[in-house]
Design a protein around this motif. Structure first.
Motif, PDB file in Angstrom:
ATOM      1  N   PHE A 126     -21.842 -34.347  33.339  1.00  0.00           N
ATOM      2  CA  PHE A 126     -22.466 -35.583  33.797  1.00  0.00           C
ATOM      3  C   PHE A 126     -21.474 -36.733  33.617  1.00  0.00           C
ATOM      4  CE2 PHE A 126     -25.812 -32.854  32.187  1.00  0.00           C
ATOM      5  CZ  PHE A 126     -26.852 -32.988  33.109  1.00  0.00           C
ATOM      6  N   ILE A 127     -21.603 -37.746  34.483  1.00  0.00           N
ATOM      7  CA  ILE A 127     -20.937 -39.025  34.276  1.00  0.00           C
ATOM      8  C   ILE A 127     -22.012 -40.095  34.235  1.00  0.00           C
ATOM      9  CG2 ILE A 127     -19.358 -40.756  35.206  1.00  0.00           C
ATOM     10  CD1 ILE A 127     -17.705 -38.523  36.388  1.00  0.00           C
ATOM     11  N   LEU A 128     -22.021 -40.864  33.156  1.00  0.00           N
ATOM     12  CA  LEU A 128     -23.048 -41.874  32.911  1.00  0.00           C
ATOM     13  C   LEU A 128     -22.409 -43.259  32.976  1.00  0.00           C
ATOM     14  CD1 LEU A 128     -25.528 -41.728  29.859  1.00  0.00           C
ATOM     15  CD2 LEU A 128     -24.582 -43.855  30.723  1.00  0.00           C
ATOM     16  N   GLY A 129     -22.841 -44.063  33.941  1.00  0.00           N
ATOM     17  CA  GLY A 129     -22.330 -45.420  34.064  1.00  0.00           C
ATOM     18  C   GLY A 129     -23.390 -46.437  33.698  1.00  0.00           C
ATOM     19  N   TYR A 130     -23.042 -47.361  32.798  1.00  0.00           N
ATOM     20  CA  TYR A 130     -24.012 -48.369  32.351  1.00  0.00           C
ATOM     21  C   TYR A 130     -23.248 -49.562  31.806  1.00  0.00           C
ATOM     22  CZ  TYR A 130     -28.032 -50.412  29.854  1.00  0.00           C
ATOM     23  OH  TYR A 130     -29.028 -51.250  29.403  1.00  0.00           O
ATOM     24  N   GLY A 131     -23.824 -50.755  31.982  1.00  0.00           N
ATOM     25  CA  GLY A 131     -23.153 -51.984  31.574  1.00  0.00           C
ATOM     26  C   GLY A 131     -23.428 -52.365  30.140  1.00  0.00           C
ATOM     27  N   ILE A 132     -22.622 -51.843  29.226  1.00  0.00           N
ATOM     28  CA  ILE A 132     -22.778 -52.185  27.813  1.00  0.00           C
ATOM     29  C   ILE A 132     -21.445 -52.014  27.097  1.00  0.00           C
ATOM     30  CG2 ILE A 132     -23.464 -49.869  27.094  1.00  0.00           C
ATOM     31  CD1 ILE A 132     -25.475 -51.191  25.154  1.00  0.00           C
ATOM     32  N   LYS A 133     -21.068 -53.013  26.307  1.00  0.00           N
ATOM     33  CA  LYS A 133     -19.900 -52.881  25.439  1.00  0.00           C
ATOM     34  C   LYS A 133     -20.363 -52.199  24.147  1.00  0.00           C
ATOM     35  CE  LYS A 133     -17.480 -56.830  25.078  1.00  0.00           C
ATOM     36  NZ  LYS A 133     -16.176 -56.976  25.761  1.00  0.00           N
ATOM     37  N   PRO A 134     -19.679 -51.182  23.673  1.00  0.00           N
ATOM     38  CA  PRO A 134     -20.109 -50.490  22.442  1.00  0.00           C
ATOM     39  C   PRO A 134     -19.807 -51.327  21.198  1.00  0.00           C
ATOM     40  CG  PRO A 134     -18.781 -49.063  23.877  1.00  0.00           C
ATOM     41  CD  PRO A 134     -18.591 -50.472  24.350  1.00  0.00           C
ATOM     42  N   THR A 135     -20.678 -52.295  20.917  1.00  0.00           N
ATOM     43  CA  THR A 135     -20.377 -53.276  19.862  1.00  0.00           C
ATOM     44  C   THR A 135     -21.516 -53.492  18.877  1.00  0.00           C
ATOM     45  OG1 THR A 135     -21.117 -55.093  21.288  1.00  0.00           O
ATOM     46  CG2 THR A 135     -18.762 -54.549  21.331  1.00  0.00           C
ATOM     47  N   ALA A 136     -22.461 -52.565  18.771  1.00  0.00           N
ATOM     48  CA  ALA A 136     -23.542 -52.781  17.803  1.00  0.00           C
ATOM     49  C   ALA A 136     -22.990 -52.833  16.383  1.00  0.00           C
ATOM     50  CB  ALA A 136     -24.592 -51.682  17.922  1.00  0.00           C
ATOM     51  N   ILE A 137     -22.066 -51.932  16.057  1.00  0.00           N
ATOM     52  CA  ILE A 137     -21.411 -51.947  14.739  1.00  0.00           C
ATOM     53  C   ILE A 137     -20.289 -52.976  14.724  1.00  0.00           C
ATOM     54  CG2 ILE A 137     -20.150 -50.580  13.026  1.00  0.00           C
ATOM     55  CD1 ILE A 137     -21.512 -48.093  14.155  1.00  0.00           C
ATOM     56  N   ASP A 138     -19.540 -53.015  15.811  1.00  0.00           N
ATOM     57  CA  ASP A 138     -18.485 -54.003  16.013  1.00  0.00           C
ATOM     58  C   ASP A 138     -17.484 -53.994  14.857  1.00  0.00           C
ATOM     59  OD1 ASP A 138     -17.056 -56.280  17.068  1.00  0.00           O
ATOM     60  OD2 ASP A 138     -18.884 -56.898  18.056  1.00  0.00           O
ATOM     61  N   ASN A 139     -17.125 -55.173  14.352  1.00  0.00           N
ATOM     62  CA  ASN A 139     -16.144 -55.298  13.275  1.00  0.00           C
ATOM     63  C   ASN A 139     -16.777 -55.335  11.887  1.00  0.00           C
ATOM     64  OD1 ASN A 139     -13.467 -55.739  14.706  1.00  0.00           O
ATOM     65  ND2 ASN A 139     -14.705 -57.325  15.671  1.00  0.00           N
ATOM     66  N   ALA A 140     -18.017 -54.913  11.781  1.00  0.00           N
ATOM     67  CA  ALA A 140     -18.740 -55.023  10.508  1.00  0.00           C
ATOM     68  C   ALA A 140     -17.979 -54.353   9.374  1.00  0.00           C
ATOM     69  CB  ALA A 140     -20.124 -54.387  10.645  1.00  0.00           C
ATOM     70  N   GLY A 141     -17.801 -55.074   8.276  1.00  0.00           N
ATOM     71  CA  GLY A 141     -17.108 -54.556   7.096  1.00  0.00           C
ATOM     72  C   GLY A 141     -15.605 -54.635   7.157  1.00  0.00           C
ATOM     73  N   GLN A 142     -15.074 -55.348   8.134  1.00  0.00           N
ATOM     74  CA  GLN A 142     -13.617 -55.397   8.295  1.00  0.00           C
ATOM     75  C   GLN A 142     -12.925 -56.015   7.085  1.00  0.00           C
ATOM     76  OE1 GLN A 142     -11.964 -58.045  11.372  1.00  0.00           O
ATOM     77  NE2 GLN A 142     -10.582 -56.381  11.950  1.00  0.00           N
ATOM     78  N   ALA A 143     -13.367 -57.187   6.668  1.00  0.00           N
ATOM     79  CA  ALA A 143     -12.708 -57.873   5.560  1.00  0.00           C
ATOM     80  C   ALA A 143     -12.787 -57.071   4.268  1.00  0.00           C
ATOM     81  CB  ALA A 143     -13.330 -59.254   5.352  1.00  0.00           C
ATOM     82  N   ALA A 144     -13.874 -56.323   4.103  1.00  0.00           N
ATOM     83  CA  ALA A 144     -14.054 -55.524   2.884  1.00  0.00           C
ATOM     84  C   ALA A 144     -13.335 -54.182   2.961  1.00  0.00           C
ATOM     85  CB  ALA A 144     -15.549 -55.291   2.641  1.00  0.00           C
ATOM     86  N   GLY A 145     -12.732 -53.884   4.126  1.00  0.00           N
ATOM     87  CA  GLY A 145     -12.018 -52.606   4.288  1.00  0.00           C
ATOM     88  C   GLY A 145     -12.935 -51.408   4.354  1.00  0.00           C
ATOM     89  N   VAL A 146     -14.168 -51.604   4.864  1.00  0.00           N
ATOM     90  CA  VAL A 146     -15.131 -50.501   4.916  1.00  0.00           C
ATOM     91  C   VAL A 146     -15.681 -50.292   6.328  1.00  0.00           C
ATOM     92  CG1 VAL A 146     -15.801 -50.720   2.491  1.00  0.00           C
ATOM     93  CG2 VAL A 146     -17.038 -52.047   4.238  1.00  0.00           C
ATOM     94  N   ARG A 147     -14.923 -50.719   7.338  1.00  0.00           N
ATOM     95  CA  ARG A 147     -15.364 -50.455   8.712  1.00  0.00           C
ATOM     96  C   ARG A 147     -15.550 -48.956   8.926  1.00  0.00           C
ATOM     97  NH1 ARG A 147     -11.774 -53.210  13.253  1.00  0.00           N
ATOM     98  NH2 ARG A 147     -13.549 -52.588  14.569  1.00  0.00           N
ATOM     99  N   GLN A 148     -16.555 -48.595   9.713  1.00  0.00           N
ATOM    100  CA  GLN A 148     -16.832 -47.183   9.974  1.00  0.00           C
ATOM    101  C   GLN A 148     -16.466 -46.818  11.406  1.00  0.00           C
ATOM    102  OE1 GLN A 148     -20.644 -45.699   8.723  1.00  0.00           O
ATOM    103  NE2 GLN A 148     -20.630 -46.840   6.797  1.00  0.00           N
ATOM    104  N   VAL A 149     -15.875 -45.645  11.550  1.00  0.00           N
ATOM    105  CA  VAL A 149     -15.532 -45.134  12.870  1.00  0.00           C
ATOM    106  C   VAL A 149     -16.798 -44.582  13.513  1.00  0.00           C
ATOM    107  CG1 VAL A 149     -14.253 -43.360  14.136  1.00  0.00           C
ATOM    108  CG2 VAL A 149     -13.149 -44.620  12.254  1.00  0.00           C
ATOM    109  N   SER A 150     -17.026 -44.964  14.754  1.00  0.00           N
ATOM    110  CA  SER A 150     -18.212 -44.497  15.476  1.00  0.00           C
ATOM    111  C   SER A 150     -18.022 -44.713  16.968  1.00  0.00           C
ATOM    112  CB  SER A 150     -19.461 -45.251  15.003  1.00  0.00           C
ATOM    113  OG  SER A 150     -20.582 -44.934  15.789  1.00  0.00           O
ATOM    114  N   ALA A 151     -18.707 -43.912  17.766  1.00  0.00           N
ATOM    115  CA  ALA A 151     -18.742 -44.125  19.217  1.00  0.00           C
ATOM    116  C   ALA A 151     -19.868 -45.070  19.608  1.00  0.00           C
ATOM    117  CB  ALA A 151     -18.890 -42.796  19.944  1.00  0.00           C
ATOM    118  N   ASP A 152     -20.591 -45.599  18.622  1.00  0.00           N
ATOM    119  CA  ASP A 152     -21.579 -46.655  18.798  1.00  0.00           C
ATOM    120  C   ASP A 152     -22.712 -46.211  19.728  1.00  0.00           C
ATOM    121  OD1 ASP A 152     -22.484 -49.687  19.471  1.00  0.00           O
ATOM    122  OD2 ASP A 152     -21.170 -49.714  17.722  1.00  0.00           O
ATOM    123  N   VAL A 153     -23.381 -47.183  20.348  1.00  0.00           N
ATOM    124  CA  VAL A 153     -24.604 -46.918  21.118  1.00  0.00           C
ATOM    125  C   VAL A 153     -24.393 -45.883  22.224  1.00  0.00           C
ATOM    126  CG1 VAL A 153     -26.302 -47.957  22.689  1.00  0.00           C
ATOM    127  CG2 VAL A 153     -25.671 -49.125  20.560  1.00  0.00           C
TER     128      VAL A 153
END
Length: 456
Positions: free
Chosen positions: A221-248
């Protein structure tokens, strides 16, 4: 001034200049793969998917990789689909924030090696998944990053080659209400990144379903939809605890793959202004004209809450995608496939130089994928879809971050005060998005009248 509606005739191998109020800009060329005049033997297709597994050594120093601390919520994927009738094309979807030129070259080498798809017919798209690390500049870290990408691509491409078989295809569209326009007018009279923006938001989701002709089961399948994967975004960046994820969208694709047992490629639509209904990195309006941008909500709500919100939205997106996919009839056993490219020059925001803008289009029957480097917004995507319908295209999807990335290119009205976030950060003068639509329509026209006969 010419409008999109004025450009209805095919343009092939010609140089084109369109007049706009800024002067004569947009001179470029169109290169089109000739559409075969005789019937093909039928559609063949294959697809593959593999996780991009970043080694733990990449995260030894979180501040060297944008605050990622080595916590993997879910691994991003590399996915490949190969389609062939009269032309052979491959679409690569990478759940990465971006892919630089060397990464794109690596991807094309691998896909060409295992699937035989010509390199100029390989579409490389990054989903702009913010919750993955950029390609590092440090040489040692870069080798680790590239090694993870290479391993995933090799696996996905080999799967696509191994599953390559006679197939049928069909498109379907529906709605998914998990995105929102991020432009929120705040007390300083300016638009900032926030939630519940009232500017346009495109809720249309479009899916290509490819089935095995022998078994009737999905190939991919190819799924096209208008959304930037940013629900997690840069959360925890300054604390060095950002999590890797493919997001929504990653949650949605994983759900599709569990449901159907076939790879699902997510292509980010015209999403410069479109974010999930929850975003952990956004502006806060303190009132009386005092606005703080880029607030990290990790320190206020914690990562567990952020992950919960992301997962809920991804689950809704996945549920919507599954419902749409189940309703798609794959009737077309021989859709016309054609790959075309056009380029034009457009001035930068300061109007003291210009940039070559490339447009790639893949026609699949009476549907098409259109890809560009700049981040375009939802208005532009809907303008293209409406104009393409007049050429007979039932489904046309506009995607950013194809063959690299570039700065924002919003629609013309976004440049009117108060400027949208995209217009404030743009790398292009006003009118570029409208020129892009006009060029895309001309390119689609050069790939042949889509009509309504393909059964898609």
């Amino acid at each position: 001034m010419k409008t999109v509606a004025d450009i209805k005739e095919a343009i092939s191998g010609a140089t084109v200049c369109v007049l706009f109020g800024l002067g004569v800009f947009g001179c470029g060329s169109t290169a089109v793969n000739p559409v075969a005049g005789t019937a093909s033997a039928g559609l063949k297709a294959g697809a593959g998917a593999a996780e991009i597994v970043f080694p733990s050594a990449l995260f030894a120093n979180p501040h060297a990789v944008e605050g990622f601390g080595g916590i993997i919520h879910d691994n991003p994927h590399a996915r490949v689909m190969v389609l062939e009738t009269n032309d052979k094309v491959a679409i690569v979807s990478l759940e990465l924030v971006r892919t630089d030129a060397d990464g794109i070259a690596l991807v094309k080498d691998i896909v060409n090696r295992y699937t035989g798809t010509p390199k100029d017919r390989i579409w490389v798209h990054s989903n702009h998944t913010i919750s993955t690390p950029h390609e590092p500049r440090d040489a040692a870290l870069k080798r680790l990053w590239m090694g993870a990408l290479e391993a995933a691509l090799a696996s996905a491409a080999q799967q696509a080659a191994a599953s390559f078989q006679p197939a049928t295809a069909g498109f379907g569209s529906g709605t998914s209400d998990v995105n929102v326009n991020r432009n929120v007018l705040m007390s300083d009279g300016q638009y900032h990144i926030g939630l519940d923006g009232t500017l346009p938001s495109n809720k249309t989701m479009t899916i290509l379903r490819v089935n095995s002709r022998a078994s009737g089961k999905p190939v991919g399948f190819i799924l096209g939809y208008g959304i930037k994967p940013t629900a997690i975004d840069n959360a925890g960046q300054a604390a060095g605890v950002r999590q890797v994820s493919a997001d929504v969208p990653g949650v949605a694709c994983n759900m599709m793959e569990r449901e159907f047992g076939a790879p699902t490629l997510f292509l980010m639509g015209a999403s410069a202004d479109q974010v999930p209904k929850y975003d952990a990195w956004r502006a806060v309006d303190n009132g009386n004209g005092d606005v703080t941008d880029n607030v990290d909500f990790y320190s206020q709500v914690g990562m567990d809450y952020i992950i919960q919100r992301m997962t809920a939205l991804g689950t809704q997106m996945g549920t919507d995608a599954i419902a749409i996919a189940k309703g798609i009839a794959t009737r077309d056993a021989a859709p016309t496939i054609a790959y075309g490219v056009t380029t034009f020059e457009w001035p930068n925001a300061e109007k003291n130089a210009s940039t070559a803008v490339r447009v790639d289009a893949i026609r699949v029957g009476n549907a098409a994928f259109v890809g560009v480097k700049p981040e375009v917004d939802s208005v532009t995507g809907q303008q293209l879809r409406a104009a393409a319908a007049r050429l007979g295209y039932a489904h046309v999807m506009l995607h950013s971050f194809v063959a690299g990335d570039a700065k924002y290119m919003p629609h013309a009205a976004a440049y009117t005060a108060p400027l949208t976030v995209e217009a404030r950060k743009t790398g292009f003068a006003a009118g570029g998005a409208e020129e892009l639509v006009a060029r895309s329509i001309a390119l689609l026209g050069s790939l042949g009248k889509a009509g309504k006969t393909s059964g898609l």
